[in-house]
Design an enzyme around this catalytic site. Structure first.
Site, mmCIF file in Angstrom:
data_model
loop_
_atom_site.group_PDB
_atom_site.id
_atom_site.type_symbol
_atom_site.label_atom_id
_atom_site.label_comp_id
_atom_site.label_asym_id
_atom_site.label_seq_id
_atom_site.Cartn_x
_atom_site.Cartn_y
_atom_site.Cartn_z
ATOM 1 N N ASN A 173 0.837 -1.212 0.000
ATOM 2 C CA ASN A 173 0.000 0.000 0.000
ATOM 3 C C ASN A 173 0.866 1.254 0.000
ATOM 4 O OD1 ASN A 173 -3.049 -0.473 0.259
ATOM 5 N ND2 ASN A 173 -2.170 -2.028 1.612
ATOM 6 N N GLU A 223 -7.612 -2.361 -1.966
ATOM 7 C CA GLU A 223 -6.843 -1.358 -1.199
ATOM 8 C C GLU A 223 -6.022 -0.473 -2.134
ATOM 9 O OE1 GLU A 223 -6.249 -3.664 3.032
ATOM 10 O OE2 GLU A 223 -4.624 -3.767 1.585
ATOM 11 N N HIS A 254 -8.265 -1.035 6.896
ATOM 12 C CA HIS A 254 -8.442 -2.357 7.515
ATOM 13 C C HIS A 254 -8.988 -3.316 6.455
ATOM 14 C CE1 HIS A 254 -8.908 -5.161 10.803
ATOM 15 N NE2 HIS A 254 -10.071 -5.498 10.288
#
Ligand code: GRF
Length: 298
Positions: free
Chosen positions: A124, A284, A214
């Site tokens: 990420n 994500e 999350h």
């Protein structure tokens, strides 16, 4: 004497790397681009003037030369930067020079300086760094990790982003590394797989300026110990038919602050932890950088 010159030169290169946030290879390519772009510009300038028959009017020749070279320099440098893979850097650089020359001052208060906290692979973090590589208003200024073996450290090194390894004792019982955050002028914090809870002092000084991602649809499958594959195991174990990602503000409790955004995906029959992890990572990577920009622009 020679030794001193060499030391000064190395220090200058180090400073340039930090200032431009690039690694050694890119620095060499950037300097090469400057040199080749400058030569190309000088050559083109003289060639154009040779066609103008102004040689006998020295002053006019000189003024024209300066004007032509000023106009040609950005074009020459940009042209050379393409084959050397440095176009994005020079586009940004020339824009900054132009802003300075035209007196348009960048409003520093409008610039978000982000610290990314991560403990693991850092996929990420890598997406976020890439996404904001050319941004004028959002700058990834620091990577913070508690894990010296985390993949995110390598990602920071490659991208030329400063990084900081932190220790538990000082983080929780000391000053929470606030001086370092201030030194880097950090005004926004992004958690991307950071496994420690944040100290209250940090949450208070950065109220609504810290977000987390999350890998499930909170409030389900969150809380202490719920991270990485453990979350996916729990989702599959509970026979859920859908799961997803949650982006939320960070407060004193694990996975608890106000929810900003959620995106869903299906949990199919015979889903495994690995296939689910892949789907979640894809979500994500698609949403986190965009959401960061939206939250900051708000
Ligand atoms: C992500 O799945 C994120 O949701 C969670 O930790 C994981 C980090 O993955 N908080 P990576 O290190 O960014 O690849």
């Amino acid at each position: 004497m020679n030794h001193n010159i060499l030391v000064d030169f190395c220090q200058m290169l180090k400073k340039l790397k930090a200032r431009w946030k690039v690694n050694s290879i890119n620095l060499v390519l950037i300097i090469t681009t400057f040199a080749m772009g400058g030569s190309l510009c000088g050559y083109l300038g003289r060639t154009i003037l040779a066609l103008s028959n102004l040689e006998n009017y020295k002053l006019v020749w000189f003024v024209f030369y300066i004007i032509i070279v000023t106009l040609l320099w950005p074009l020459s440098v940009l042209a050379i930067s393409i084959p050397l893979g440095q176009f994005a850097f020079f586009k940004r650089y020339i824009l900054k020079v132009w802003q300075k020359l035209s007196g348009k001052k960048k409003n520093d208060l409008a610039v978000a300086r982000i610290a990314i906290f991560a403990s693991g692979a850092g996929s990420n973090a890598a997406q976020i760094i890439n996404h904001f590589g050319n941004s004028e208003n959002i700058n990834i200024s620091l990577i913070i990790s508690n894990n010296p073996n985390a993949g995110v450290i390598e990602i920071a090194k490659k991208a030329g982003v400063p990084y900081l390894l932190i220790e538990k004792e000082r983080f929780f019982n000391g000053n929470g590394y606030l001086p370092e955050l201030q030194q880097h002028h950090i005004n926004f914090i992004v958690l991307a797989g950071f496994l420690w809870k944040l100290p209250t002092s940090l949450i208070k000084t950065h109220y609504k300026k810290i977000i987390n991602i999350h890998p499930a649809l909170l409030p389900k499958f969150g809380g202490k110990g719920m991270y990485g594959n453990r979350v996916h195991e729990a989702v599959i174990g509970a026979n859920e038919t859908e799961t997803g990602i949650t982006i939320h503000y960070v407060d004193e409790l694990y996975d608890h602050g106000d929810i900003i955004f959620q995106a869903k995906c299906q949990v199919v029959e015979n889903e495994t932890v690995d296939t689910l992890a892949e789907k979640i990572h894809a979500l994500e990577h698609a949403y986190y950088p965009k959401l960061i920009a939206e939250i900051i622009q708000k």
